[in-house]
Design an enzyme around this catalytic site. Structure first.
Site, PDB file in Angstrom:
ATOM      1  N   CYS A 128       0.886  -1.468  -0.110  1.00  0.00           N
ATOM      2  CA  CYS A 128      -0.170  -0.145   0.504  1.00  0.00           C
ATOM      3  C   CYS A 128       0.968   1.419   0.155  1.00  0.00           C
ATOM      4  CB  CYS A 128      -0.758   0.305   1.345  1.00  0.00           C
ATOM      5  SG  CYS A 128      -1.726  -1.345   1.316  1.00  0.00           S
ATOM      6  N   ARG A 155       4.980   0.156  -5.850  1.00  0.00           N
ATOM      7  CA  ARG A 155       4.579  -0.741  -4.776  1.00  0.00           C
ATOM      8  C   ARG A 155       4.408  -1.405  -4.724  1.00  0.00           C
ATOM      9  NH1 ARG A 155       6.605   2.010  -0.248  1.00  0.00           N
ATOM     10  NH2 ARG A 155       5.310   1.333   1.311  1.00  0.00           N
ATOM     11  N   TRP A 201      -3.193  -2.695  -1.162  1.00  0.00           N
ATOM     12  CA  TRP A 201      -2.603  -3.651  -1.644  1.00  0.00           C
ATOM     13  C   TRP A 201      -3.673  -5.141  -0.807  1.00  0.00           C
ATOM     14  CZ3 TRP A 201      -0.162  -8.341   0.039  1.00  0.00           C
ATOM     15  CH2 TRP A 201       0.200  -9.274  -0.732  1.00  0.00           C
ATOM     16  N   ASN A 215      -1.193   2.333   5.550  1.00  0.00           N
ATOM     17  CA  ASN A 215      -0.412   0.901   5.434  1.00  0.00           C
ATOM     18  C   ASN A 215      -0.218   0.105   6.600  1.00  0.00           C
ATOM     19  OD1 ASN A 215      -0.836   1.658   3.222  1.00  0.00           O
ATOM     20  ND2 ASN A 215       1.585   2.688   3.604  1.00  0.00           N
ATOM     21  N   GLY A 216      -0.145  -1.553   6.319  1.00  0.00           N
ATOM     22  CA  GLY A 216      -0.226  -2.345   7.910  1.00  0.00           C
ATOM     23  C   GLY A 216      -1.251  -3.022   8.010  1.00  0.00           C
ATOM     24  N   GLU A 225      18.052 -16.934  -8.764  1.00  0.00           N
ATOM     25  CA  GLU A 225      17.357 -16.229  -8.884  1.00  0.00           C
ATOM     26  C   GLU A 225      16.691 -15.408 -10.555  1.00  0.00           C
ATOM     27  OE1 GLU A 225      16.802 -13.280  -7.355  1.00  0.00           O
ATOM     28  OE2 GLU A 225      17.076 -11.530  -9.032  1.00  0.00           O
ATOM     29  N   LYS A 267      13.034 -14.392 -11.810  1.00  0.00           N
ATOM     30  CA  LYS A 267      13.150 -12.942 -12.453  1.00  0.00           C
ATOM     31  C   LYS A 267      11.686 -13.604 -13.626  1.00  0.00           C
ATOM     32  CE  LYS A 267      14.312 -10.504 -10.551  1.00  0.00           C
ATOM     33  NZ  LYS A 267      14.338 -10.440  -9.264  1.00  0.00           N
ATOM     34  N   GLU A 307       8.176 -14.137 -11.555  1.00  0.00           N
ATOM     35  CA  GLU A 307       7.824 -13.693 -11.455  1.00  0.00           C
ATOM     36  C   GLU A 307       7.376 -12.324 -12.169  1.00  0.00           C
ATOM     37  OE1 GLU A 307       9.543 -10.243  -8.394  1.00  0.00           O
ATOM     38  OE2 GLU A 307      11.360 -10.830  -9.494  1.00  0.00           O
ATOM     39  N   HIS A 326      17.832 -36.421  -9.801  1.00  0.00           N
ATOM     40  CA  HIS A 326      17.362 -36.273  -8.687  1.00  0.00           C
ATOM     41  C   HIS A 326      15.378 -35.921  -8.250  1.00  0.00           C
ATOM     42  CE1 HIS A 326      20.687 -37.534  -6.615  1.00  0.00           C
ATOM     43  NE2 HIS A 326      21.154 -36.795  -6.871  1.00  0.00           N
ATOM     44  N   LYS A 330       6.285  -4.021  -4.101  1.00  0.00           N
ATOM     45  CA  LYS A 330       7.398  -4.332  -4.388  1.00  0.00           C
ATOM     46  C   LYS A 330       7.970  -3.628  -2.669  1.00  0.00           C
ATOM     47  CE  LYS A 330      11.279  -2.465  -6.364  1.00  0.00           C
ATOM     48  NZ  LYS A 330      12.306  -3.695  -6.349  1.00  0.00           N
TER      49      LYS A 330
END
Ligand code: M6R
Length: 612
Positions: free
Chosen positions: A2, A27, A73, A99-100, A485, A489, A492, A508, A607
């Site tokens: 948010c 964000r 969000w 926010n939170g 990584e 990338k 996402e 395996h 973000k």
């Protein structure tokens, strides 16, 4: 996550708040809203993007020189018009953005319902503003005191700004475990969850501390009290950010700009630290604790997502060079699994944003057990930067694209300098290798620049991979975290399912997935495991997988085996991750663009992950 923005001053608030909301779009969010006072309290909000909000507002009244805005969000309640912020109090004379998460909102809601409150949304935020209203009315206190008392009842995290219809000359803001910065202009104030909406108006800012309430009255000095009612003197700092850093500068996306910025951002991260002329490394932020670090029995690295991957590279570097045992932990697991933490442990917390809730909580846990906590953060003044004992900023500059790129390479550059510095002090590296690595680390920005020159080749490979539903990323040793990584990338931003694996583990399990449709990206650069990785490539080839190999320049052997190759310049094995990750970032970027994805704001992602 948010975003909060607010304005009080002599200008029209609407354009400032709307522009601020656009600056915060990076964000991640799913609805947006704004409140203004023009005699009446005007609240406009809807599901969707800031563009949708603007369209929804259309020609309705947007006058007033006080206003608050929010990008939400979703946590409590689905993303829809009703759950979007701002939220009204029962009498609709107060409104809040938040926010939170208020963890005890259910209990508060039940108590308020019994006292006649009715709620329109599913959010914890609406409960908080009703609680403030209830206290103000029943305890007969002013709004600031009502906010203070309510925050003493609330359990959880918050950054809030409150607007009262009856007082168009006042904003009340507060924070706990969620960032809030106040910009101080001439006869005007700004509030925001980070400095990006503020920077074009003023460089003078105050970062609120946990459990502080800011009382912002038009024409008066900023006043801060704590939730325990202790007055605080605002500490005004000057922002080092500039406006160019948060704009696209001609690139189609922030992510592409940030990938191409890496020669500069890596250079900035090592500038003044890797001193080739003097043959030494100076990490100013940890000098005071160097003995404790050098004598550490164990190093624990914590982080999330890409920062966790940087931590894995750190593990290889520190164990290899400085010979201290290292454990790398997801902050979210570490904080809840009752870990053994000793006073002679050193904890390294890595975070681009410096606000990741799980990492913050893990830091608090480590501190409570007496460990020294060293933070590696990108955002100056962030919560993690402020709560750690010692730290190094990565100096990558603002990272706006949700997919982390330049922050990763900067984090790894700092970890490399850290490992080298500790190795030197512990005597676990000989002088000539130390000096050689210093020189090579200093030239990494130029090597990354060379990789970027091949972006067209990477784009052509992206065209081949873009329709694959799945893909595998393989690497060994230093290249294993890079494989993880690379896969992160891709998934996402392009929504292609991708898995990163240590190349030898493939047999395996994941080898069962390989057929002629499966792209397999292998980091097969020269180094200790080179021959072994080549064998892994053979195994993929035998099952007709499509091999895309990142190889060392001039490696004809690997080139013959792979279907497609991306060459990177030769460097010492321990420096390869900073270089080899770059083509993987580009590959994901181009694939996502070709698939028509929203590269900078991928679906569902935020973000700065300020909730656990
Ligand atoms: O700000 P942080 O580095 O603490 O963030 C950690 C993760 O949320 C972040 O790296 C995330 O995984 C990114 N989307 C990766 O690109």
């Amino acid at each position: 996550m948010c975003g909060i923005v607010a304005y009080i001053g002599n200008r029209e608030a609407y354009p400032i708040v709307m522009k601020g909301l656009r600056r915060l779009e990076y964000r991640g969010y799913d609805s947006a809203g704004i409140a203004l006072i023009d005699k009446e309290l005007l609240v406009y909000k809807c599901k969707g993007k800031v563009d949708d909000l603007e369209y929804f507002i259309g020609t309705q009244n947007t006058l007033g020189n006080i206003g608050i805005g929010h990008t939400r969000w979703a946590t409590h309640g689905v993303p829809n018009d009703v759950n979007a912020h701002p939220h009204y109090s029962q009498a609709k004379d107060l409104t809040i953005i938040h926010n939170g998460i208020i963890e005890n909102y259910n209990a508060i809601k039940k108590a308020l319902t019994l006292r006649g409150h009715t709620f329109t949304s599913d959010t914890d935020t609406e409960v908080l503003i009703h609680l403030i209203e209830d206290i103000r009315n029943n305890a007969k206190v002013d709004l600031v005191e009502a906010v203070r008392l309510a925050l003493n009842e609330a359990v959880g995290a918050y950054a809030i700004v409150i607007l009262s219809k009856d007082n168009p000359n006042q904003l009340i803001a507060a924070r706990k475990s969620s960032p809030l910065v106040i910009g101080i202009g001439v006869d005007e104030f700004f509030c925001a969850s980070d400095a990006t909406p503020i920077i074009e108006y003023t460089k003078n800012v105050v970062y609120l501390n946990d459990e502080e309430i800011a009382v912002i009255n038009r024409g008066e000095e900023l006043k801060i009290i704590t939730t325990k009612n202790i007055a605080k003197t605002p500490y005004v700092q000057e922002l080092e950010l500039n406006i160019e850093a948060i704009e696209k500068g001609g690139y189609e996306h922030f992510m592409l700009k940030e990938i191409f910025e890496q020669p500069r951002s890596i250079r900035d991260s090592i500038r003044g630290r890797v001193l080739v002329d003097q043959g030494l490394i100076k990490l100013g932020g940890i000098t005071e604790y160097s003995q404790k670090i050098v004598n550490a029995k164990r190093i624990i690295i914590i982080g999330c997502g890409t920062s966790w991957h940087a931590g894995l590279v750190g593990e290889y570097l520190i164990e290899d060079l400085a010979r201290i045992p290292v454990e790398v932990e997801y902050a979210s697991e570490f904080r809840y699994r009752n870990p053994i933490i000793n006073e002679d442990d050193v904890v390294i917390a890595i975070s681009q944003s410096g606000e990741t809730a799980d990492t913050l909580a893990a830091i608090e846990l480590a501190k409570s057990k007496g460990a020294l906590v060293y933070g590696i953060c990108n955002v100056a003044g962030s919560s993690i930067a402020r709560t750690t004992h010692a730290g190094s900023y990565t100096h990558a500059g603002p990272e706006i694209g949700v997919a982390s790129t330049k922050a990763f390479t900067a984090q790894v550059a700092i970890l490399t300098a850290f490992a080298l510095s500790v190795a030197k002090q512990r005597g676990t590296i000989n002088e000539s290798r130390y000096q050689q690595l210093l020189i090579e680390l200093d030239t990494v920005p130029e090597l990354v620049e060379k990789v970027l020159l091949q972006s067209d080749k990477t784009k052509a490979i992206a065209a081949i991979m873009k329709d694959a539903p799945n893909s595998l990323y393989l690497g060994r040793g230093y290249s294993f975290p890079v494989a993880l990584e690379g896969a992160l990338k891709l998934k996402e931003i392009s929504y292609i399912h991708a898995e990163g694996y240590p190349a030898a583990e493939m047999k395996h399990g994941p080898i069962a997935l390989i057929d002629e449709e499966m792209p397999v990206v292998v980091i097969a650069t020269k180094g200790a495991n080179y021959e072994k990785v080549v064998s892994n490539i053979q195994e993929v080839k035998a099952r007709k997988g499509i091999i895309i190999a990142v190889v060392t320049e001039g490696d004809e052997h690997a080139a013959l085996l792979a279907d497609y190759i991306i060459e990177i310049p030769e460097s010492d094995e321990c420096l390869v991750p900073i270089i080899s990750v770059v083509p993987l970032q580009l590959l994901s970027y181009y694939i996502a663009v070709m698939r028509g994805c929203n590269v900078d704001q991928p679906r569902n992602l935020a973000k700065s992950v300020t909730v656990e």
